[in-house]
Structure formats: structure tokens, C-alpha cells
Design a protein around this motif. Structure first.
Motif, PDB file in Angstrom:
ATOM      1  N   ASN A 163       0.804  -1.220   0.000  1.00 47.07           N
ATOM      2  CA  ASN A 163       0.000   0.000   0.000  1.00 47.07           C
ATOM      3  C   ASN A 163       0.840   1.274   0.000  1.00 47.07           C
ATOM      4  N   GLY A 164       2.024   1.186  -0.576  1.00 52.75           N
ATOM      5  CA  GLY A 164       2.905   2.342  -0.723  1.00 52.75           C
ATOM      6  C   GLY A 164       3.917   2.044  -1.812  1.00 52.75           C
ATOM      7  N   ASP A 184       4.484   7.390   0.582  1.00 52.23           N
ATOM      8  CA  ASP A 184       3.052   7.104   0.617  1.00 52.23           C
ATOM      9  C   ASP A 184       2.531   6.720  -0.759  1.00 52.23           C
ATOM     10  N   LYS A 185       1.362   6.092  -0.759  1.00 51.83           N
ATOM     11  CA  LYS A 185       0.682   5.752  -2.001  1.00 51.83           C
ATOM     12  C   LYS A 185       0.003   7.007  -2.558  1.00 51.83           C
TER      13      LYS A 185
END
Length: 317
Positions: A163-164, A184-185
Motif C-alpha cells: 500500500n505504498g 506514501d501511495k
């Protein structure tokens, strides 16, 4: 004892059946809820499929003026778009029948920039892999950039995991010699080229967080990190870029004093006819610019013989 077993035979059998059922996880209380199947990707419309799944790439050549060392340097850029099967586990092209079970269709951007600074030249190359309308994989899976010039070379890669994005890099330059960090995503500026080709109506507008372009990060020796950007789509009303019914997607980074504008055709297949990028190089605020000169569709990976140089001459003219 025998009489006791006989009298309770049914109870013994029932008890053994229950024990066996628990051992096999066959009771209603132990059965796990079946996992729902991942949502299927919607089939592309006929126009999209006819253009992008016809077994050819779209090759675009641009006349380039690139900012570096406080001046604009002449050069050329090539922008390639092609679909391919891309493995979601190893994040590489699927090249065997077995690995295609682990792959999904992506639209790939390859962008090459070459320009000369004084006596020596620069060569930059970026690849971006964006799934095509796949609800299970909505995010771009991979971005990679390499840069070569006479002082040395570097490589930078972002992989979508957990998720990133995991960032890794190697470089001749001391501050970039061995990079490994996560971010971060968020969307990458580099994937916006693919997003325009897939569906420009879904481009992010307003204030969004983006990872600035990896080529520019290498030229400026900056670390990748999401920055606040102000984005908008307008009709393009200038005369610098060829084409009709043009639109301009503008990305401005207030904290970085940098702006990118991508100009594209509003009608399918939304061909990119040029771009301009403004930022400070040394003490000068300069605008790099690329203007489309030629587009062809070609299965270029099959044309690598000396006789195929005529195809290159057609593209580069």
C-alpha cells in the motif's frame, strides 16, 4: 463391557463422526466464509481495443529544448506507448505462458530524452507501467528511470508494495549512491502521461499530492517525495503545438517553484502533442519544451535489422 458398547453404539459412532468432522474442519461453525472473487476488469471499448491491442506501439518524436546548467540545450525526445502483459508479483513483463497467469494488461510509457551540454551529452530514459482499468490493481505498479552523462550514471526505481511505494536507487553521485526508502501511495507525475491516454476525464484536478517527475529529480539531484500540486485541465489556445481541439493539463508545485504543462488532443486516442516544464536552473527560471514532429504506429521490436533504419528516418524527420 460388550453390552455397554452395543447399547451405546450409535452414540459412539456419532461422537467419532463429530471428532472427525472437527478434525477436517467440516462443521458449519468452522467453515470459513468463501473469499469473494476479485472484481473483474471491464472489457475495453472497441475503439480503445482496436488502437491499443493491435500488436503495435505508438511512437512519437519531439523537438526538444532542455534546461540544464542555466541554459536551454537542443535535443530530441521520443515518447512510446504500448500495451503488454505485466506480472503483478515480480513487476516485470510476462514472457512465458506460465507467467501470464500472474500478469495483467498495462499501458507502458517509455520516454527518452537526449540533449547536448557543451562538449558532452545527456541520455535519460523512464518507463511507467499502469494497469488498464483493473479494479484489483488501480495503482501504477512500477516507475524506473536511468540517466547517463559523461560524469557518470544513475538508476532509480519505484515499486508498488504494501500500500505504498518502495524506492531504490544507485548512482555515481555521492548523495544518491545507495538509496532505499518508502513513500506514501500517491500518483506519480510520470504516470500522468499514461492516465491521459487511458482517460483524460479522470485526471486529478484541484489540489492533490503527487510525486514529481523522476527525470527532473535526477537532473536536479533531489529525493522523491510527495508534494502538494495544483492541477487543472483547460482548452489550449496557443499556437506552439500541432493538432486540433487541444487541451492542456497543468501541474504546479508551489513549494518547488516548478510547473509542468502537457498538451494533448481532446479526441481519442488523446495523442500528446507536446509539453513544457518550467523551473529554476542555476539562477535562471527556464522553460524546457518538446514539440511533436512525427507519430507512427509500429511493432518496432520486430524491426532491428540495418534495412529497418528507413523506419527510424521516417520517425525522426
Amino acid at each position: 463391557m460388550k453390552q455397554t458398547i452395543t447399547k451405546n453404539f450409535l452414540l459412539v459412532v456419532l461422537a467419532l463422526a463429530v471428532v472427525f468432522a472437527f478434525a477436517m474442519k467440516a462443521t458449519v461453525f468452522q467453515q470459513s466464509t468463501p473469499a469473494s472473487a476479485p472484481p473483474a476488469a471491464a472489457p475495453p471499448n472497441p475503439a480503445f481495443a482496436g488502437y491499443w491491442f493491435a500488436g503495435k506501439a505508438e511512437l512519437n518524436h519531439y523537438r526538444l529544448q532542455q534546461a540544464q546548467y542555466g541554459v536551454l540545450n537542443p535535443g530530441e525526445a521520443v515518447l512510446i506507448f504500448v500495451t503488454e502483459d505485466f506480472r503483478t508479483d515480480k513487476q516485470v513483463k510476462a514472457e512465458t505462458d506460465e507467467s501470464r497467469d500472474k500478469a495483467i494488461p498495462v499501458l507502458k510509457t517509455n520516454i527518452s530524452k537526449k540533449f547536448v551540454t557543451g562538449i558532452y551529452d545527456y541520455s535519460l530514459f523512464t518507463s511507467v507501467f499502469t494497469p488498464i482499468n483493473n479494479p484489483s490493481f488501480p495503482n501504477t505498479l512500477k516507475v524506473s528511470t536511468s540517466a547517463q552523462e559523461w560524469c557518470g550514471h544513475s538508476y532509480l526505481q519505484a515499486n508498488y508494495r504494501n500500500n505504498g511505494y518502495e524506492i531504490s536507487g544507485k548512482s555515481y553521485f555521492e548523495k544518491e549512491v545507495d538509496e532505499a526508502y518508502t513513500i506514501d501511495k500517491v500518483w506519480f507525475e510520470d504516470e500522468l502521461w499514461n492516465r491521459i491516454r487511458l482517460n483524460p476525464d479522470k485526471l486529478p484536478t484541484g489540489e492533490v499530492r503527487l510525486v514529481p517527475g523522476t527525470m527532473t529529480a535526477r537532473l536536479r539531484h533531489t529525493t522523491l517525495e510527495p508534494l502538494l500540486a495544483k492541477t487543472k485541465v483547460d482548452a489550449y489556445e496557443g499556437v506552439l503545438y500541432p493538432g486540433k481541439l487541444l487541451r492542456a493539463y497543468t501541474i504546479q508545485y508551489p513549494t518547488d517553484d516548478r510547473t509542468l504543462m502537457i498538451v494533448f488532443e481532446s479526441t481519442f486516442p488523446h495523442k500528446i502533442v507536446g509539453w513544457e516544464e518550467t523551473y529554476r536552473s542555476k539562477d535562471a527560471l527556464l522553460t524546457s519544451r518538446a514539440v511533436l514532429t512525427k507519430t507512427i504506429q509500429n511493432d518496432y521490436w520486430k524491426h532491428n535489422a540495418p534495412a529497418d533504419s528507413t523506419l527510424r528516418a521516417e520517425l525522426m524527420k
